[in-house]
Each structure stands twice: as C-alpha cells, then as structure tokens.
Design an enzyme around this catalytic site. Structure first.
Site, PDB file in Angstrom:
ATOM      1  N   LYS A 185       0.850  -1.196   0.000  1.00 27.63           N
ATOM      2  CA  LYS A 185       0.000   0.000   0.000  1.00 27.63           C
ATOM      3  C   LYS A 185       0.885   1.245   0.000  1.00 27.63           C
ATOM      4  O   LYS A 185       1.477   1.603   1.011  1.00 27.63           O
ATOM      5  CB  LYS A 185      -0.925   0.038   1.221  1.00 27.63           C
ATOM      6  CG  LYS A 185      -2.007   1.109   1.032  1.00 27.63           C
ATOM      7  CD  LYS A 185      -2.551   1.685   2.310  1.00 27.63           C
ATOM      8  CE  LYS A 185      -1.681   2.679   2.979  1.00 27.63           C
ATOM      9  NZ  LYS A 185      -1.429   3.920   2.221  1.00 27.63           N
ATOM     10  N   THR A 239       6.781   8.488  13.037  1.00 31.65           N
ATOM     11  CA  THR A 239       6.815   7.794  14.325  1.00 31.65           C
ATOM     12  C   THR A 239       5.390   7.640  14.872  1.00 31.65           C
ATOM     13  O   THR A 239       5.039   6.601  15.438  1.00 31.65           O
ATOM     14  CB  THR A 239       7.719   8.573  15.303  1.00 31.65           C
ATOM     15  OG1 THR A 239       9.057   8.511  14.788  1.00 31.65           O
ATOM     16  CG2 THR A 239       7.699   7.980  16.700  1.00 31.65           C
ATOM     17  N   ALA A 241       2.505   7.275  13.187  1.00 34.73           N
ATOM     18  CA  ALA A 241       1.832   6.142  12.538  1.00 34.73           C
ATOM     19  C   ALA A 241       2.497   4.832  12.966  1.00 34.73           C
ATOM     20  O   ALA A 241       1.820   3.823  13.173  1.00 34.73           O
ATOM     21  CB  ALA A 241       1.876   6.304  11.017  1.00 34.73           C
ATOM     22  N   GLY A 242       3.820   4.858  13.115  1.00 39.49           N
ATOM     23  CA  GLY A 242       4.548   3.659  13.533  1.00 39.49           C
ATOM     24  C   GLY A 242       4.092   3.152  14.898  1.00 39.49           C
ATOM     25  O   GLY A 242       3.956   1.950  15.120  1.00 39.49           O
ATOM     26  N   GLU A 259      10.351   1.420  10.356  1.00 41.59           N
ATOM     27  CA  GLU A 259      11.455   2.345  10.069  1.00 41.59           C
ATOM     28  C   GLU A 259      10.846   3.736  10.116  1.00 41.59           C
ATOM     29  O   GLU A 259      10.047   4.101   9.258  1.00 41.59           O
ATOM     30  CB  GLU A 259      12.062   2.010   8.694  1.00 41.59           C
ATOM     31  CG  GLU A 259      13.463   2.540   8.531  1.00 41.59           C
ATOM     32  CD  GLU A 259      13.489   3.881   7.838  1.00 41.59           C
ATOM     33  OE1 GLU A 259      13.585   4.898   8.574  1.00 41.59           O
ATOM     34  OE2 GLU A 259      13.431   3.917   6.613  1.00 41.59           O
ATOM     35  N   CYS A 293      14.648  10.263   5.805  1.00 40.79           N
ATOM     36  CA  CYS A 293      14.604   9.846   7.216  1.00 40.79           C
ATOM     37  C   CYS A 293      15.958  10.017   7.902  1.00 40.79           C
ATOM     38  O   CYS A 293      16.019  10.347   9.073  1.00 40.79           O
ATOM     39  CB  CYS A 293      14.094   8.423   7.335  1.00 40.79           C
ATOM     40  SG  CYS A 293      14.986   7.260   6.303  1.00 40.79           S
ATOM     41  N   GLU A 392      11.284  15.973  14.547  1.00 40.75           N
ATOM     42  CA  GLU A 392      11.547  15.737  13.122  1.00 40.75           C
ATOM     43  C   GLU A 392      10.735  16.741  12.311  1.00 40.75           C
ATOM     44  O   GLU A 392       9.506  16.710  12.306  1.00 40.75           O
ATOM     45  CB  GLU A 392      11.157  14.312  12.721  1.00 40.75           C
ATOM     46  CG  GLU A 392      11.516  14.050  11.262  1.00 40.75           C
ATOM     47  CD  GLU A 392      11.188  12.646  10.782  1.00 40.75           C
ATOM     48  OE1 GLU A 392      10.035  12.223  10.913  1.00 40.75           O
ATOM     49  OE2 GLU A 392      12.095  11.983  10.250  1.00 40.75           O
TER      50      GLU A 392
END
Ligand code: NAD
Length: 487
Positions: A185, A239, A241-242, A259, A293, A392
């Site tokens: 996706k 981060t 969503a991670g 990642e 990143c 970030e």
C-alpha cells in the site's frame, strides 16, 4: 526534460491476484504535482473489500502456486526477471516519482529509478546463498536439530511518499526472497509509481498474487495492518503512525518492522577539513530538501570553530539551486505537499520565536509563482532543547549547535528521542569510528554516509524496530522452525 502532461499517469484498476481489477470503492485519489500544483494522475481508491481480496490472493499464492516452496534457484531467477523488468522502466519510474513528489530529477534518476532492480538482485543473491535448512549437532551433545527457514507468510508493506520506490522494494525484495507474498500500500501522494511493480511483476511472470498493489490512506492502511490474513507488517513513515501500527501488531502478536523518523546529528570534530565536510554534508543534511529519514539536521560544531562552521553551512544552504524538479541542474525542489510546507513553516516560526538566530533562508523563494517551495534554512545560537533541535521537521531546516568537548558532543547527539543515523567529520578516521561507536543510532557514517544494501538499516528508540537490508533484513521475513532429531 519537462514536466509531464497532465494526468499522464492515470490508472483505473488495482492489481490483485495477478489481474487488473476495478476497485469496489467509488472514490479516486488525485496526485498533485508539488511544482505545478496541477494533477499529474489519478488512481482508484481502495475499499476494505479490495483489501480482503488482495490478502486472500496473497494467501492463495503462498499455497496454490507453491511460491513459498519453490526451490531457491527458481525463485531467485524469478526475482531477477522482476528486477530486469523494473530496470527497463527505470527512467520512466524516476520521472513519475519526480512528477508526484517533487524530488529533483537527478535524485530520482540516481535512486528511485535504479534502486528496485539493485535491491531485488541483492536479495535474489542472498536467497541463493542462505540455506533453507541446516542440520546442527544438538547443544546437549546428543542428537541433531534440523533448523528450517520458512517464509513468515503474507506481508503487508506500507510505504511513505518520500522514497516510494526504494522504501517499497526494501520490503518487497526480502519478502519475495524469503518466499513470502506481499500486499503493497503506497502513500496517496505517490500512489502512481507503485503500479510499476505490478506491470513488471506481470512481465516477469511472477505467479498471480505474489505481488498485489492496493491504494488508500491511513484508514485503509490500518485495516490492512490488522487484517486477520496478514502474517507480518513492514512499515516506513512517521513515528506517530509507527506507534499506532506497532500497537495493533502488539495486540495481534504479529511481527512488525518499523522504520520511522529521525533527528540525526552530524558531529564536526575540531580537526575536520571544513571544505570537505561541507561538501559531504550537502546531501547528508539536505537530500530531497531534508525529506529523508536519515537527514542529519543537527550539526554539532566545536565551540572553538562554531562561527566558522555556521558560516560554511549557511553559505552552502544559500548556494543551492532551487527550481523546477525536472531541470537537471535543480538541487532543491518543492516540498512534497502544501501540508508539508505548512509544517516546515511552523517550525521556522517556532525557531524564531524560541530565540534561535536565523542565519539564512526561512522564506518561500520569491522566484516562483507556484509550487510548495521553502528556502534551505539554517538556525544558529540554539541548544539541543529547542523544538527545531528535537523534533523531526522533515524539511530543509538545519540547526547548528555548539559543543565544548567530545564527551559533550556525544551527549548531545544521544540526547534525542530518535536514533536512526548520524555522521562524524574528522581528519582521523579511527577517532571518527571511536565517536561513531558511542552514538546510539542504527547507522553512522564517518566522513561519508550512504545506505549499504548489504548491511542492516534501521533505528533505535523512536526511530523504529527491526532492520531492513542485508542478511538481517532477510531474516525479518523468516520464521525459524527447529525439528529435533534423535541420535
Ligand atoms: P505517515 O507515516 O502518516 O504515512 C506513511 C504511510 O503510512 C502512508 O502510506 C499512510 O497512508 C500510511 N499510514 C498512516 N497511518 C497509518 C496507520 N495508522 N496504519 C496504517 N497505515 C498508516 O506519514 P505522512 O502523514 O505522509 O507524513 C507525516 C510526517 O511523517 C512527515 O512530516 C515526516 O515527519 C514523517 N515521515 C517520515 C518518513 C520517514 O522516512 N521516516 C517518511 C514519510 C513521512
């Protein structure tokens, strides 16, 4: 090279089970050029029913086509054919990525076009050299154990917009090499180039359902992550969503590779050759306008050379060619979305409000009537507690932070919620390696930084879990089984 015609990259169907299927969603996703602000293409959105179909097709391919049990050489040869088919499309793919996300064409031609073939060939070779089974003498001294590497199964690969081809293939290639099947996706911002994988999979004769391409945003991504038919999730992105994906996978006890973001430090030592350092820093700090990143967006400079480093970095930032991403001389293109520019501008405002000194940049360049541009920006006279030094930003915003001695440099580098990357700049490589050993990140570079396909890539702390690339990256798609044998 010029901007492609409007809607050049129109796609009407999803790629599920080796076929082009109409989506059951009535919605479409329109991709907007960050330079012209005009549509460059459309693709159908995906409904949960389409995800069900894609996951079922991937499951079916594991068993019916016996992809998972193909002998290694046959599977590796198929992966090489897939690489060849993607390589034939590389120029077109690079243009597509530039049209979608505004990456300067030299960057997309160097990375996004050729990476899929490179990474696939790397993993095809690893598949050939990694035994599927090995017999070990039991540690007790009696008997033998047969240790098997089995594919983990159906993989959901969720990809962001910044390096859509590379970050997708970092997941697809080890998955296929291990004998898994994938549902990919892409991000809505770069949904179009993902279909290159579908065209190439068909051309290479991969069995139906081994690679499936769906579309959609956050909600459909979350649906895919928690789908009962998925065995493993591989994600690159924010981060935030991670964390959500990690929580869902934790609940389901589902293996996951994450990642995530970074706030990496470039540590300039007092013996560094500043000319070489600044040349090296250009792309370590500002590749794709800092929307990378591993961007080293904190530059740590010894107090004794602080003014010199600030001036050199500011001169570098001000010298970069900003322009049409399709112009081969352009070094800095627009940011990927207006949302991304708003985010970067809010950090520039926070930098100013927080008392940091704006040395250069900070504005939308005057030369363009359209496009989501922002000038490369350098802040000085701030410490590591400032928001622009901690969070970030994902844009071309650098913070030059002073340090007193080496211990303080390492302390500042490690004083971050993130731990993805970093560099050390010095005329003494051994000293650089010594500093690199002390920084708590997943990757470091000494007078250099470039991702090595043969070595594990990933982060510590809020930069993620697990590693991609190299044998360690392949292991993330493997389930180990021990079969105990008697004497
Ligand atoms: P994001 O992390 O929200 O999206 C990345 C991908 O994940 C997309 O395909 C998205 O549809 C999907 N997704 C988002 N939430 C999900 C969820 N809960 N479950 C499943 N899939 C989900 O990134 P973004 O919104 O495009 O960008 C926001 C910020 O993230 C950026 O400003 C940047 O700071 C950071 N980012 C980092 C990277 C990186 O490489 N580390 C890449 C992209 C964005």
């Amino acid at each position: 090279m010029s901007q492609p015609a409007e809607l050049q990259y129109h796609r009407e169907r999803l790629f599920i089970g080796g076929e082009w299927r109409p989506s059951t969603s009535r919605d479409t996703i329109t991709v907007i050029s960050p330079f012209s602000e005009q549509p460059v293409g459309r693709a159908p959105d995906t409904s949960p029913a389409d995800i069900d179909a894609a996951v079922a097709a991937a499951r079916q391919a594991l068993t019916a086509s016996s992809w998972a049990s193909w002998d290694t050489e046959t599977r590796a040869a198929a992966i090489d054919r897939f690489a060849d088919a993607l390589e034939r499309r590389a120029d077109d793919t690079a243009r597509m990525v530039t049209a979608e996300n505004g990456m300067p064409i030299w960057g997309s031609s160097a990375v996004e076009g050729p990476d899929p073939a490179r990474v696939l060939r790397h993993f095809a070779q690893l598949a050939r050299t990694t035994p599927q089974e090995e017999r070990r003498p039991a540690a007790s001294g009696t008997g033998t154990t047969l240790v098997r590497r089995e594919p983990v199964g159906v993989v959901a690969a969720i990809v962001p917009w910044n390096y859509p081809q590379s970050l997708a293939i970092f997941k697809i290639a080890p998955a296929l090499a291990a004998g898994c099947t994938v549902v990919v996706k892409p991000a809505p911002e770069t949904v179009l180039d993902a279909f290159q994988f579908a065209d190439a999979a068909q051309e290479a004769g991969l069995p139906a359902g081994v690679v499936n391409i769906v579309t959609g945003g956050r909600d459909i991504g979350a649906y895919l992550v928690s789908h009962p038919g998925v065995d493993k999730v591989a994600f690159t992105g924010s981060t935030e969503a991670g964390r959500a994906i990690g929580e869902a996978c934790g609940r389901l006890l589902r293996p996951v590779t994450l990642e995530l973001g970074g706030k990496s430090a470039a540590i300039v030592l007092d013996d560094a050759d500043l000319g070489r350092t600044v040349e090296g820093l250009t792309w370590v700090c500002l590749a794709y306008s800092g929307q990378t990143c591993y961007s080293n967006t904190r530059i740590l400079a010894p107090r004794s050379r602080y003014t010199e480093v600030v001036d050199a970095v500011a001169d570098l930032a001000a010298s970069l060619e900003i322009g049409d991403p399709f112009d081969p001389t352009t070094q800095i293109g627009p940011l990927a979305s207006s949302r991304q520019r708003d985010r970067v501008e809010s950090y520039i405002a926070a930098g100013r409000a927080g008392g940091a000194r704006l040395v250069t940049g900070g504005r939308r360049p005057a030369a363009f009537g359209q496009g989501w541009f922002i000038e490369p920006t350098v802040f000085a006279d701030l410490d590591n507690s400032h928001a622009v030094a901690r969070e970030e930003i994902f844009g071309p915003v650098l913070a030059v932070i002073p340090y007193a001695d080496l211990d303080e440099a390492v302390t500042i580098a490690n004083d971050s919620p993130f731990g993805l990357a970093g560099t050390v700049w010095t005329s003494d490589e051994e000293k650089g390696i010594e500093v690199a050993r002390r920084v708590r990140t997943g990757t470091m570079g000494v007078n250099f930084y470039d991702i090595d396909l043969g070595a594990p890539f990933g982060g510590t702390k809020a930069s993620g879990l697990g590693r991609e690339l190299g044998p360690e990256g392949l292991a993330a798609y493997v389930e180990y089984k021990s079969v105990y044998l008697g004497r």
